[in-house]
Design a protein around this motif. Structure first.
Motif, PDB file in Angstrom:
ATOM      1  N   ASP A 185      37.657  31.479  30.511  1.00  0.00           N
ATOM      2  CA  ASP A 185      38.201  30.696  29.396  1.00  0.00           C
ATOM      3  C   ASP A 185      39.450  29.926  29.825  1.00  0.00           C
ATOM      4  OD1 ASP A 185      36.206  31.562  27.720  1.00  0.00           O
ATOM      5  OD2 ASP A 185      37.411  33.128  26.762  1.00  0.00           O
ATOM      6  N   ILE A 186      40.303  30.572  30.607  1.00  0.00           N
ATOM      7  CA  ILE A 186      41.520  29.918  31.087  1.00  0.00           C
ATOM      8  C   ILE A 186      41.169  28.722  31.965  1.00  0.00           C
ATOM      9  CG2 ILE A 186      43.479  30.204  32.665  1.00  0.00           C
ATOM     10  CD1 ILE A 186      43.754  33.068  31.613  1.00  0.00           C
ATOM     11  N   VAL A 187      40.246  28.914  32.882  1.00  0.00           N
ATOM     12  CA  VAL A 187      39.846  27.831  33.785  1.00  0.00           C
ATOM     13  C   VAL A 187      39.213  26.693  33.005  1.00  0.00           C
ATOM     14  CG1 VAL A 187      38.312  27.214  35.682  1.00  0.00           C
ATOM     15  CG2 VAL A 187      39.603  29.351  35.776  1.00  0.00           C
ATOM     16  N   LYS A 190      45.253  41.295  35.309  1.00  0.00           N
ATOM     17  CA  LYS A 190      44.375  42.284  34.662  1.00  0.00           C
ATOM     18  C   LYS A 190      43.518  41.629  33.567  1.00  0.00           C
ATOM     19  CE  LYS A 190      47.369  46.223  35.691  1.00  0.00           C
ATOM     20  NZ  LYS A 190      48.132  45.473  36.713  1.00  0.00           N
ATOM     21  N   LEU A 191      42.812  40.584  33.947  1.00  0.00           N
ATOM     22  CA  LEU A 191      41.962  39.849  33.010  1.00  0.00           C
ATOM     23  C   LEU A 191      40.488  40.149  33.280  1.00  0.00           C
ATOM     24  CD1 LEU A 191      43.633  36.312  33.173  1.00  0.00           C
ATOM     25  CD2 LEU A 191      44.053  38.114  31.494  1.00  0.00           C
ATOM     26  N   SER A 192      39.691  40.049  32.238  1.00  0.00           N
ATOM     27  CA  SER A 192      38.243  40.162  32.408  1.00  0.00           C
ATOM     28  C   SER A 192      37.703  38.847  32.963  1.00  0.00           C
ATOM     29  CB  SER A 192      37.574  40.465  31.065  1.00  0.00           C
ATOM     30  OG  SER A 192      37.705  39.345  30.192  1.00  0.00           O
ATOM     31  N   ASP A 193      36.445  38.876  33.409  1.00  0.00           N
ATOM     32  CA  ASP A 193      35.811  37.648  33.902  1.00  0.00           C
ATOM     33  C   ASP A 193      35.802  36.584  32.812  1.00  0.00           C
ATOM     34  OD1 ASP A 193      35.351  38.835  36.334  1.00  0.00           O
ATOM     35  OD2 ASP A 193      33.242  39.303  35.931  1.00  0.00           O
ATOM     36  N   PRO A 208      40.966  27.519  45.709  1.00  0.00           N
ATOM     37  CA  PRO A 208      40.936  27.800  44.261  1.00  0.00           C
ATOM     38  C   PRO A 208      40.199  29.073  43.871  1.00  0.00           C
ATOM     39  CG  PRO A 208      40.573  25.477  44.641  1.00  0.00           C
ATOM     40  CD  PRO A 208      40.569  26.126  45.985  1.00  0.00           C
ATOM     41  N   ARG A 209      39.039  29.334  44.470  1.00  0.00           N
ATOM     42  CA  ARG A 209      38.276  30.509  44.057  1.00  0.00           C
ATOM     43  C   ARG A 209      39.016  31.793  44.429  1.00  0.00           C
ATOM     44  NH1 ARG A 209      33.630  33.535  45.837  1.00  0.00           N
ATOM     45  NH2 ARG A 209      32.358  34.112  44.030  1.00  0.00           N
ATOM     46  N   ALA A 210      39.595  31.835  45.625  1.00  0.00           N
ATOM     47  CA  ALA A 210      40.373  33.000  46.038  1.00  0.00           C
ATOM     48  C   ALA A 210      41.603  33.167  45.158  1.00  0.00           C
ATOM     49  CB  ALA A 210      40.783  32.849  47.499  1.00  0.00           C
ATOM     50  N   ARG A 211      42.222  32.055  44.798  1.00  0.00           N
ATOM     51  CA  ARG A 211      43.394  32.105  43.927  1.00  0.00           C
ATOM     52  C   ARG A 211      43.032  32.655  42.551  1.00  0.00           C
ATOM     53  NH1 ARG A 211      45.315  26.914  40.816  1.00  0.00           N
ATOM     54  NH2 ARG A 211      47.163  27.659  39.717  1.00  0.00           N
ATOM     55  N   ARG A 212      41.907  32.200  42.005  1.00  0.00           N
ATOM     56  CA  ARG A 212      41.488  32.688  40.684  1.00  0.00           C
ATOM     57  C   ARG A 212      41.259  34.188  40.704  1.00  0.00           C
ATOM     58  NH1 ARG A 212      38.295  27.978  40.749  1.00  0.00           N
ATOM     59  NH2 ARG A 212      36.405  29.197  41.198  1.00  0.00           N
ATOM     60  N   HIS A 213      40.580  34.658  41.738  1.00  0.00           N
ATOM     61  CA  HIS A 213      40.289  36.088  41.821  1.00  0.00           C
ATOM     62  C   HIS A 213      41.576  36.894  41.987  1.00  0.00           C
ATOM     63  CE1 HIS A 213      35.811  35.432  43.106  1.00  0.00           C
ATOM     64  NE2 HIS A 213      36.092  34.962  41.910  1.00  0.00           N
ATOM     65  N   ARG A 214      42.524  36.373  42.776  1.00  0.00           N
ATOM     66  CA  ARG A 214      43.804  37.086  42.949  1.00  0.00           C
ATOM     67  C   ARG A 214      44.553  37.173  41.628  1.00  0.00           C
ATOM     68  NH1 ARG A 214      48.749  35.110  43.387  1.00  0.00           N
ATOM     69  NH2 ARG A 214      48.038  32.997  43.902  1.00  0.00           N
ATOM     70  N   LEU A 215      44.673  36.030  40.932  1.00  0.00           N
ATOM     71  CA  LEU A 215      45.411  36.019  39.671  1.00  0.00           C
ATOM     72  C   LEU A 215      44.718  36.872  38.609  1.00  0.00           C
ATOM     73  CD1 LEU A 215      46.487  32.261  39.491  1.00  0.00           C
ATOM     74  CD2 LEU A 215      47.910  34.243  40.045  1.00  0.00           C
ATOM     75  N   GLN A 216      43.390  36.853  38.621  1.00  0.00           N
ATOM     76  CA  GLN A 216      42.670  37.674  37.650  1.00  0.00           C
ATOM     77  C   GLN A 216      43.002  39.152  37.839  1.00  0.00           C
ATOM     78  OE1 GLN A 216      38.436  36.968  37.490  1.00  0.00           O
ATOM     79  NE2 GLN A 216      38.017  38.875  36.406  1.00  0.00           N
ATOM     80  N   GLU A 217      43.091  39.565  39.086  1.00  0.00           N
ATOM     81  CA  GLU A 217      43.429  40.965  39.367  1.00  0.00           C
ATOM     82  C   GLU A 217      44.883  41.246  39.008  1.00  0.00           C
ATOM     83  OE1 GLU A 217      43.474  44.053  43.181  1.00  0.00           O
ATOM     84  OE2 GLU A 217      42.347  42.174  43.290  1.00  0.00           O
ATOM     85  N   PRO A 241      28.822  31.016  34.167  1.00  0.00           N
ATOM     86  CA  PRO A 241      29.259  31.612  32.894  1.00  0.00           C
ATOM     87  C   PRO A 241      28.840  33.069  32.709  1.00  0.00           C
ATOM     88  CG  PRO A 241      28.431  29.406  32.524  1.00  0.00           C
ATOM     89  CD  PRO A 241      28.143  29.725  33.956  1.00  0.00           C
ATOM     90  N   ASP A 242      27.747  33.491  33.345  1.00  0.00           N
ATOM     91  CA  ASP A 242      27.301  34.882  33.166  1.00  0.00           C
ATOM     92  C   ASP A 242      27.963  35.833  34.157  1.00  0.00           C
ATOM     93  OD1 ASP A 242      26.093  34.166  35.527  1.00  0.00           O
ATOM     94  OD2 ASP A 242      24.086  34.845  34.977  1.00  0.00           O
ATOM     95  N   GLY A 243      28.929  35.321  34.941  1.00  0.00           N
ATOM     96  CA  GLY A 243      29.642  36.152  35.898  1.00  0.00           C
ATOM     97  C   GLY A 243      29.020  36.196  37.278  1.00  0.00           C
ATOM     98  N   SER A 244      27.857  35.587  37.459  1.00  0.00           N
ATOM     99  CA  SER A 244      27.214  35.575  38.770  1.00  0.00           C
ATOM    100  C   SER A 244      27.773  34.440  39.631  1.00  0.00           C
ATOM    101  CB  SER A 244      25.694  35.419  38.620  1.00  0.00           C
ATOM    102  OG  SER A 244      25.377  34.166  38.029  1.00  0.00           O
ATOM    103  N   THR A 245      27.375  34.440  40.890  1.00  0.00           N
ATOM    104  CA  THR A 245      27.827  33.427  41.845  1.00  0.00           C
ATOM    105  C   THR A 245      26.616  32.727  42.454  1.00  0.00           C
ATOM    106  OG1 THR A 245      29.815  34.693  42.393  1.00  0.00           O
ATOM    107  CG2 THR A 245      29.130  33.026  43.969  1.00  0.00           C
ATOM    108  N   TYR A 246      26.704  31.406  42.587  1.00  0.00           N
ATOM    109  CA  TYR A 246      25.640  30.654  43.253  1.00  0.00           C
ATOM    110  C   TYR A 246      26.246  29.938  44.448  1.00  0.00           C
ATOM    111  CZ  TYR A 246      21.724  27.508  44.130  1.00  0.00           C
ATOM    112  OH  TYR A 246      20.683  26.842  44.723  1.00  0.00           O
TER     113      TYR A 246
END
Length: 498
Positions: free
Chosen positions: A341-343, A333-336, A321-330, A122-127
């Motif tokens: 929220d969409i996911v 033009k959505l913020s993290d 899924p993760r690659a798809r989310r990042h592609r669609l976000q770009e 949720p804070d934008g970081s990755t684990y």
């Protein structure tokens, strides 16, 4: 008697949590792992069975090739190694739903070795969640305890066994101890299992429906004095089948174990049961390694997948899924936070389908995440269950883009769609919602508004277009909101030669 709990923030400040998850994924093959019995949800009890499903004397298992393929795809998507040599073993224990008193599983030589899954927090970081291995096995049947207050065996008058699930193929993903999770331990665990759910759906290897038991997890939690200390004694909460349950189990166990350690007590290594109120209760004491008396399954040959076959599977993997989310976000033009929220709303697939069908990304996101989301929340539905289709949202967005509806009128049209009155265009026509596009009528109303507001007219004549709001408001009121504000401003500017 209620467990003593330490405040969560205090617990994670005093102790270092370590978590581990054993995630069972039910594969969506047409038939079971070792026989031809069908795999269907909700069938009449004890109808999807064969002699192999029941472990009858003389019946022999045969490996379902599709199970191996699905498991290998999942392993590759987890960035794991697919073993060149893998064997099945008999895991011996007695329980009424395990009719032959052993489970065919994998022990010493699993098919999938190592791996990891990166999860967004949720804070934008990755684990990076570490995976020890994953193995193929058969599921057991299902016990139903009748007569008790909560469906458990305690207090039940009798139990019924349904063997339809016996032999359904599973992949069990066994993690390494996940360290460095800190206060985010529940969030990391929830995100990890959600990511597995999204992954198996994207691969097409499982429906991933937790409410049907397609995914369930055994949740391990331990505490230690510091990140440098040895691992603490762990508890294992069995068969948790909801994201909320996984998160609340970890939070509760951290608070419970912290309270015990703070008063000088010792954690009992045991299995525990998840309770619907978010707590856990004792199960049975468990040693470091249960003696299941594993030995090689004599009726099944080893699996020896060729490197060529494995690489062909790797080449067939879809976008993950993760690659798809990042592609669609770009692309959108959505913020993290907006993508998160969409996911979290489960709207990503619907929004992508709507955009692919012709809607603007902004419009698709606005309607699915706005009025439609509010409707389904009020009626306790999912977005997929909403009485509106992708085509409806595309049509609604088109009516706005073409200038036939403004935002206010579009909301009214959508309300009609949700009420079952037809498509957006049909509702707009029936309710008379379309914007007034007769420039002659609009120019007449603009001139009428100017005459009624001489002071505003003087400011506009002096070139101050900021004063146009009063004129726009007059026209909008006269048309009952059925005019385009931007077009009215254009007519005002034209009138004053601005």
């Amino acid at each position: 008697m209620a467990e003593e709990l330490m405040d969560y923030d205090e617990a994670v400040s005093r102790f270092d949590p370590v978590i581990g998850l054993e995630v069972h994924v039910e594969l969506s093959t047409h038939t079971k792992i070792f026989d031809g019995a069908p795999v269907t949800f909700g069938a009449e009890p004890n109808t999807n069975i064969t002699p192999v499903s029941l472990g009858l004397p003389g019946s022999l298992p045969v490996v379902n090739e599709k199970v191996v393929e699905y498991a290998a795809k999942l392993g590759l998507a987890l960035d794991a190694e697919i073993a060149e040599y893998s064997t099945f073993a008999r895991k011996n224990y007695f329980y009424p739903d395990l009719d032959k008193a052993y489970q065919i599983s994998q022990s010493e030589y699993p098919l999938i070795i190592g791996g990891h899954l990166d999860v967004d927090l949720p804070d934008g970081s990755t684990y990076r969640f570490p995976i020890e291995h994953a193995h193929i096995e058969e599921d057991a049947g299902k016990n139903t305890h009748v007569g008790g207050s909560d469906g458990r065996i305690q207090g039940a008058k009798y139990s019924l066994v349904d063997y339809n699930r016996a032999g359904v193929p599973l992949v069990e993903i066994v993690s390494e101890p996940a360290t460095g999770v800190g206060a985010y331990a529940p969030d990391i665990a929830g995100a990890y299992v959600r990511s597995i759910r999204d992954l198996v759906r994207a691969l097409g290897v499982s429906e991933g429906r937790m409410e049907r038991g397609n995914i369930r997890a055994d949740v391990n939690v331990s505490l230690r004095e510091s990140p440098d200390a040895p691992l603490g004694t762990r508890t294992e909460t069995k068969n948790v089948n909801s994201f909320r349950g996984i998160e609340s189990t970890i939070r509760f166990e951290i608070q419970r174990q912290a309270a015990i350690l703070a008063r000088g007590g010792e954690i009992l290594q045991e299995t525990r049961h998840y309770e619907e109120d978010g707590t856990t209760s004792p199960g049975r004491v468990k040693s470091d390694a249960d003696d299941y008396r594993y030995f090689p399954e004599p009726d099944l040959v080893p699996l020896t997948p060729s490197r060529q076959w494995v690489e062909s599977l790797r080449d067939s993997l879809p976008e993950l899924p993760r690659a798809r989310r990042h592609r669609l976000q770009e692309e959108w033009k959505l913020s993290d936070a907006q993508m998160r929220d969409i996911v979290n709303a489960g709207a990503l697939d619907l929004i992508e389908q709507t955009v692919e069908a012709g809607a603007s990304p902004a419009g698709a996101r606005k309607w699915w995440m706005g009025d439609i989301a509010r409707f389904v929340n009020e009626h306790e539905l999912t977005l997929e269950q909403a009485p509106v289709t992708v085509a409806d949202v595309v049509e609604l967005d088109g009516l706005i883009q073409s200038g036939k509806l403004n935002d206010k009128l579009a909301r009214q049209a959508l309300a009609g769609v949700l009420a079952g009155e037809g498509t957006p265009a049909q509702v707009a026509a029936a309710r008379g919602l379309e914007i007034v596009q007769d420039d002659g009528e609009l120019e007449r109303l603009v001139e009428e508004a100017i005459s009624a507001n001489p002071k505003v007219a003087d400011k506009l004549a002096a070139g101050n277009m900021k004063a146009a709001g009063a004129i726009v408001g007059y026209v909008m009121k006269a048309t009952h909101g059925k005019a385009d504000g931007a077009h009215i401003q254009e007519l005002i500017a034209k009138h004053f030669g601005l």
